[in-house]
Write a protein that holds these residues in place. Structure first.
Motif: not given
Length: 243
Positions: A43-50, A205-213, A223-224
């Motif tokens: 499972v990849g978890i993505i989302g903006p900082s914070g 956990i990543t910011h990289d959508e290609a990695l999460a894919a 926003d939580g």
């Protein structure tokens, strides 16, 4: 009908909330997370900082207590465990790969990997640590200290340390964030390969959508809250590694 251990999700989060105090008043970090993850899933978890990604990983690892809701991971109700029992549970069930490696600078690569095994009382700690280093391609670097290793090599050591105890759950928090693109791809290939070899559940956990894919599912947090959950088809390389 009662689910068997094999059928039961390895992660079950129900209405998980986490609120922290601040000088400006309470801050809601997680705002009602519901999530189940099957054993062996990626499972990849993505989302903006914070958005709460790293906080969610800390909750899954038993490093952060929730304000409300229930957290069940690898058969343990984390809400009910003391800090000492959480540490014992984490040592047995969870491997964590951090962005910044977190190696002990005064220990060799072999000694770093052996630490969790020795803490668990494994009589064959050094043999298992040596085998884990071979799995990540560092069999010839076991006597080197972190300062003598490149960033990619240090992350390989950190991965070997995480998988050496054969955890049910492997957590990775931005594992390629401090690496160049080529080295990062190598680390991800190794991580997916080790998770498949051990049949460990991988949550990334990543910011990289290609990695999460590359994962079986992608969970987007904003926003939580969980904004969306999308099933993705694995690439041929990682499908082959999982077979």
């Amino acid at each position: 009908m009662t689910l068997s251990d094999a059928e039961r999700p390895i992660v079950q989060l129900q209405d998980v909330r986490l609120t922290l105090a601040s000088t400006a008043g309470p801050v809601d970090i997680l705002r009602g997370i519901d999530l189940e993850v099957a054993a062996g899933e990626r499972v990849g978890i993505i989302g903006p900082s914070g958005s709460g990604k790293s906080t969610l990983l800390a909750v899954l690892a038993g490093l952060e207590k929730v304000t409300a809701g229930s957290v069940t991971v690898a058969g343990a109700a984390l809400n009910d465990l003391s800090e000492d029992r959480l540490a014992l549970w984490r040592r047995a069930q969870v491997g964590i790969v951090f962005q910044s490696f977190h190696l002990i600078p005064t220990m060799t690569a072999l000694e770093n990997v052996a630490v969790p095994l020795e803490l668990a009382g494994a009589a064959d700690a050094l043999e298992r640590a040596r085998a884990a280093l071979v799995q990540v391609g560092l069999g010839q670097r076991e006597t080197h200290y972190p300062a003598q290793l490149s960033g990619g090599e240090q992350q390989r050591v950190a991965l070997a340390r995480a998988v050496a105890p054969r955890p049910a759950l492997l957590l990775a928090d931005e594992p390629t964030g401090n690496l160049d693109g080529t080295t990062g791809h190598t680390i991800i290939d190794l991580m997916f390969g080790e998770a498949a070899r051990l049949n460990s559940t991988l949550i990334l956990i990543t910011h990289d959508e290609a990695l999460a894919a590359l994962c079986d599912r992608v969970v987007r947090i904003e926003d939580g809250r969980i904004h969306s959950i999308t099933a993705r088809e694995a690439t041929p390389a990682h499908r082959k590694a999982a077979e």
